[in-house]
Design a protein around this motif. Structure first.
Motif, PDB file in Angstrom:
ATOM      1  N   CYS A  76      60.069 -52.949  30.512  1.00  0.00           N
ATOM      2  CA  CYS A  76      60.844 -53.381  31.746  1.00  0.00           C
ATOM      3  C   CYS A  76      61.985 -52.442  32.041  1.00  0.00           C
ATOM      4  N   SER A  77      62.265 -51.628  30.819  1.00  0.00           N
ATOM      5  CA  SER A  77      63.607 -50.827  31.157  1.00  0.00           C
ATOM      6  C   SER A  77      63.423 -49.454  30.842  1.00  0.00           C
ATOM      7  N   VAL A  78      61.905 -48.951  30.232  1.00  0.00           N
ATOM      8  CA  VAL A  78      61.662 -47.562  29.981  1.00  0.00           C
ATOM      9  C   VAL A  78      61.567 -46.904  31.409  1.00  0.00           C
ATOM     10  N   PRO A  79      62.347 -45.803  31.719  1.00  0.00           N
ATOM     11  CA  PRO A  79      62.181 -45.252  33.054  1.00  0.00           C
ATOM     12  C   PRO A  79      60.693 -44.850  33.520  1.00  0.00           C
ATOM     13  N   ASP A  80      60.134 -44.387  32.814  1.00  0.00           N
ATOM     14  CA  ASP A  80      58.819 -43.984  32.971  1.00  0.00           C
ATOM     15  C   ASP A  80      57.645 -44.800  32.161  1.00  0.00           C
ATOM     16  N   PRO A  81      57.487 -45.987  32.462  1.00  0.00           N
ATOM     17  CA  PRO A  81      56.750 -46.853  31.330  1.00  0.00           C
ATOM     18  C   PRO A  81      55.387 -46.272  30.985  1.00  0.00           C
ATOM     19  N   VAL A  82      54.628 -45.446  32.050  1.00  0.00           N
ATOM     20  CA  VAL A  82      53.323 -45.031  31.663  1.00  0.00           C
ATOM     21  C   VAL A  82      53.522 -43.938  30.681  1.00  0.00           C
ATOM     22  N   ALA A  83      54.540 -43.075  30.850  1.00  0.00           N
ATOM     23  CA  ALA A  83      54.915 -41.931  29.678  1.00  0.00           C
ATOM     24  C   ALA A  83      55.283 -42.560  28.546  1.00  0.00           C
TER      25      ALA A  83
ATOM     26  N   ASP B 124      65.420 -46.746  18.875  1.00  0.00           N
ATOM     27  CA  ASP B 124      65.982 -47.165  20.359  1.00  0.00           C
ATOM     28  C   ASP B 124      66.930 -46.138  20.988  1.00  0.00           C
ATOM     29  N   PHE B 125      67.164 -46.069  22.277  1.00  0.00           N
ATOM     30  CA  PHE B 125      68.022 -44.903  22.570  1.00  0.00           C
ATOM     31  C   PHE B 125      69.144 -45.308  22.837  1.00  0.00           C
ATOM     32  N   SER B 126      69.724 -46.551  22.640  1.00  0.00           N
ATOM     33  CA  SER B 126      71.091 -46.929  22.747  1.00  0.00           C
ATOM     34  C   SER B 126      71.834 -46.968  21.105  1.00  0.00           C
ATOM     35  N   PRO B 127      72.603 -46.175  21.178  1.00  0.00           N
ATOM     36  CA  PRO B 127      73.382 -46.122  19.657  1.00  0.00           C
ATOM     37  C   PRO B 127      74.184 -47.661  19.548  1.00  0.00           C
ATOM     38  N   GLY B 128      74.553 -48.127  20.752  1.00  0.00           N
ATOM     39  CA  GLY B 128      75.307 -49.313  20.574  1.00  0.00           C
ATOM     40  C   GLY B 128      74.342 -50.408  20.007  1.00  0.00           C
ATOM     41  N   MET B 129      73.147 -50.431  20.599  1.00  0.00           N
ATOM     42  CA  MET B 129      72.016 -51.559  19.912  1.00  0.00           C
ATOM     43  C   MET B 129      71.755 -51.238  18.370  1.00  0.00           C
ATOM     44  N   LEU B 130      71.562 -50.069  18.206  1.00  0.00           N
ATOM     45  CA  LEU B 130      71.163 -49.506  16.536  1.00  0.00           C
ATOM     46  C   LEU B 130      72.436 -49.897  15.556  1.00  0.00           C
ATOM     47  N   ARG B 131      73.775 -50.009  16.053  1.00  0.00           N
ATOM     48  CA  ARG B 131      74.688 -50.336  15.432  1.00  0.00           C
ATOM     49  C   ARG B 131      74.505 -51.830  14.883  1.00  0.00           C
TER      50      ARG B 131
ATOM     51  N   SER C 110      66.975 -41.977  31.640  1.00  0.00           N
ATOM     52  CA  SER C 110      67.427 -42.556  30.426  1.00  0.00           C
ATOM     53  C   SER C 110      68.739 -42.627  29.965  1.00  0.00           C
ATOM     54  N   ASP C 111      69.515 -41.747  30.619  1.00  0.00           N
ATOM     55  CA  ASP C 111      70.932 -41.758  30.208  1.00  0.00           C
ATOM     56  C   ASP C 111      71.608 -42.852  30.964  1.00  0.00           C
ATOM     57  N   ILE C 112      71.278 -43.231  32.282  1.00  0.00           N
ATOM     58  CA  ILE C 112      71.864 -44.358  32.975  1.00  0.00           C
ATOM     59  C   ILE C 112      71.524 -45.624  32.218  1.00  0.00           C
ATOM     60  N   ILE C 113      70.174 -46.088  31.897  1.00  0.00           N
ATOM     61  CA  ILE C 113      69.721 -47.110  31.150  1.00  0.00           C
ATOM     62  C   ILE C 113      70.519 -47.024  29.795  1.00  0.00           C
ATOM     63  N   ARG C 114      70.442 -46.163  29.161  1.00  0.00           N
ATOM     64  CA  ARG C 114      71.326 -45.968  27.851  1.00  0.00           C
ATOM     65  C   ARG C 114      72.904 -46.735  27.950  1.00  0.00           C
TER      66      ARG C 114
END
Length: 207
Positions: free
Chosen positions: A115-122, A68-75, A6-10
């Motif tokens: 497509c971007s959630v590291p563990d999509p099933v979770a 969202d896990f991206s603060p940049g997106m949320l801004r 998640s950190d990498i994708i974020r």
């Protein structure tokens, strides 16, 4: 706990947040309108991004919570939320580890998120948990093509797209949905077998 994945994708999504609205144009306006036009009650949007969907919800929506896990997106999403005719709550949160109680939302929405959630099933299992037993999950997702040659090509290109944008283009999303314990109520192809509009119902007895 947030995963290293998640950190990498974020970080990748933070990096592209300033141009993400341009990328979002790949999702046709009529697809968004058709997906969101009839929702009501308490709504959760997972992967709200820069808020591209907010203008497509009906004005009578009781409220939209976007995570969202991206603060940049949320801004950027916060700017769009100012113009919404309904209450909007935006939270930094990982779809794989939500802080909401069970059975919290009437509708859960996601557009091109799994497509971007590291563990999509979770992530999908978390959506099932927070959706009410009589609620609906509405997805607009791109996934691996069912055409053999196109599917193999997507497999070959996937490492490049992940490195650039964090998005996997070869996710087997229909299988992931079934693994997460959903029933697929509607499955409408929008662009061959690659982009689909899906309506899911949560099977609360699934583990």
């Amino acid at each position: 706990m947030k995963t290293n994945g998640s950190d990498i994708i974020r970080k990748r999504y933070d990096r592209i947040s300033r141009i993400f609205d341009v990328m979002e144009r790949m999702i046709k306006k009529e697809w968004r309108a058709d997906l969101l036009g009839s929702v009501d009650g308490e709504v959760l949007e997972v992967g709200v991004g820069t808020g591209a969907n907010l203008s497509y919800y009906p004005p009578h929506a009781a409220g939209v919570t976007g995570i969202d896990f991206s603060p940049g997106m949320l801004r950027y999403a916060k700017q769009k939320a100012l113009h919404a005719p309904f209450p909007v709550t935006l939270l930094e949160m990982d779809a794989q580890h939500m802080d909401f109680p069970d059975n919290s939302f009437d509708y859960v929405i996601a557009t091109c998120v799994f497509c971007s959630v590291p563990d999509p099933v979770a992530g999908l299992m978390e959506i099932r948990r927070v959706c009410k037993p009589d609620g609906k999950v509405l997805l607009l997702e791109h996934m691996r093509s069912e055409q053999p040659f196109a599917g193999i090509l997507m497999d070959l290109l996937n490492p490049i797209t992940v490195r650039i944008s964090g998005a996997n283009i070869n996710r087997r999303t229909l299988q992931n949905i079934e693994k997460a314990g959903f029933s697929i109520e509607e499955n409408v192809p929008l662009m061959g077998s690659i982009v689909r509009r899906l309506v899911l119902t949560p099977n609360k007895r699934a583990k």
